[in-house]
Design a protein around this motif. Structure first.
Motif, PDB file in Angstrom:
ATOM      1  N   UNK A 202       0.817  -1.276  -0.009  1.00  0.00           N
ATOM      2  CA  UNK A 202       0.086   0.107  -0.013  1.00  0.00           C
ATOM      3  C   UNK A 202       0.894   1.302   0.073  1.00  0.00           C
ATOM      4  N   UNK A 203       1.689   1.300   0.796  1.00  0.00           N
ATOM      5  CA  UNK A 203       3.134   2.312   0.823  1.00  0.00           C
ATOM      6  C   UNK A 203       3.507   2.535  -0.418  1.00  0.00           C
ATOM      7  N   UNK A 204       3.947   1.642  -1.331  1.00  0.00           N
ATOM      8  CA  UNK A 204       4.491   1.730  -2.412  1.00  0.00           C
ATOM      9  C   UNK A 204       3.741   2.241  -3.516  1.00  0.00           C
ATOM     10  N   UNK A 205       2.435   1.724  -3.459  1.00  0.00           N
ATOM     11  CA  UNK A 205       1.381   2.060  -4.590  1.00  0.00           C
ATOM     12  C   UNK A 205       1.096   3.557  -4.654  1.00  0.00           C
ATOM     13  N   UNK A 206       0.939   4.337  -2.985  1.00  0.00           N
ATOM     14  CA  UNK A 206       0.453   5.395  -3.230  1.00  0.00           C
ATOM     15  C   UNK A 206       1.631   6.493  -3.100  1.00  0.00           C
TER      16      UNK A 206
END
Length: 295
Positions: A202-206
């Protein structure tokens, strides 16, 4: 004189890892702004709730699973990642296969500083990854790519950004709904796929830098691929996809908030501290007087 911390370059020219003498890092440095960014993994280690469920999980680990976790932590996961990234970045032209062997690609053992071959477990993981890759014919967008978010203050590295182009025909794989969509992936060599893995993705995606790469958008989904498993129908891998990215990003934000309570910002002045390469010692010796020590 050597420095206590070194700046290790990444695939993004303005982003560096702040690496200590053991080869570990918990922070990144954004050169253009001088901003220090926390590692996504460090945030999750300190902020993702463990709770009773985690304790119960630990108690249920079999000896084999516990050994798998130990190996992951000791660097086997990193060496597997190195090999896969080398394959993806060294492959030939589109549509032309390239053959790799254990001997043809060596990886860095960070505990010894030596270039080594993969061990048997690591090679088994790579074999299962190659079965996944060849069965789904992905189109690779980026491999082992750092991302960062200056506003939220974090950085990390995902394993692949890709688009699957065909299904493998194995129901247990669960790849059908992912075909033709852009996904952000993380390879795992662990005893299971755990909840904090989703928060990591989730951190990478956003991350803002990834949105810039994707013209302002986010990926369509995120996925973990666990390698070297006992899943015979897939050929030794387990896939878990997350199609609601806002949910897994909220998990990361919760961990970010919790980890922030005890976070002490890294002082960039430490990057200039040096380790002396010599010592100077003056020893004052007492002159032995006759009869003093011989009674």
């Amino acid at each position: 004189m050597a420095k206590i911390y070194t700046l290790e370059p990444t695939k993004i020219k303005e982003l560096f890892r702040i690496v200590d003498r053991k080869g570990d890092w918990q922070n990144y440095w954004h050169k253009d702004t001088g901003v220090v960014l926390r590692s996504v993994n460090a945030i999750l280690d300190n902020g993702y709730p463990k709770g009773k469920g985690f304790e119960n999980w630990l108690s249920r680990l079999s000896p084999a699973e516990a050994e798998a976790e130990r190996r992951e932590k000791s660097g086997e996961g990193d060496r597997t990642h190195q090999y896969i990234d080398s394959v993806l970045t060294s492959s030939g032209k589109k549509g032309i296969g390239t053959v790799f062997t254990r001997e043809s690609l060596l990886v860095l053992d960070k505990t010894t500083g030596q270039m080594v071959q993969l061990n048997d477990d690591e090679w088994d993981a790579v074999l299962s990854w190659s079965r996944f890759w060849n069965a789904h014919a992905p189109v690779l967008i980026a491999s082992e790519m750092p991302v960062y978010d200056l506003k939220m203050g974090y950085a990390g590295t995902f394993d692949a950004l890709l688009t699957l182009t065909k299904t493998c025909g194995v129901k247990a794989c669960g790849c059908e709904e992912l075909i033709g969509k852009v996904g952000i992936w993380d390879w795992k060599k662990s005893a299971g796929i755990y909840p904090n893995y989703s928060a990591q993705l989730g951190a990478y995606a956003y991350a803002d830098s990834l949105k810039t790469m994707l013209d302002g958008s986010t990926p369509d989904y995120a996925a973990n691929l666990r390698l070297g498993t006992a899943h015979k129908t897939t050929g030794g891998y387990e896939l878990k996809a997350y199609t609601t990215l806002t949910e897994i990003y909220r998990r990361f934000l919760a961990a970010l908030e919790i980890a922030g309570y005890d976070y002490k910002p890294f002082d960039t002045a430490q990057m200039e501290e040096e380790i002396p390469d010599q010592i100077e010692v003056k020893v004052n010796r007492e002159v032995k007087k006759k009869g003093r020590y011989n009674g």
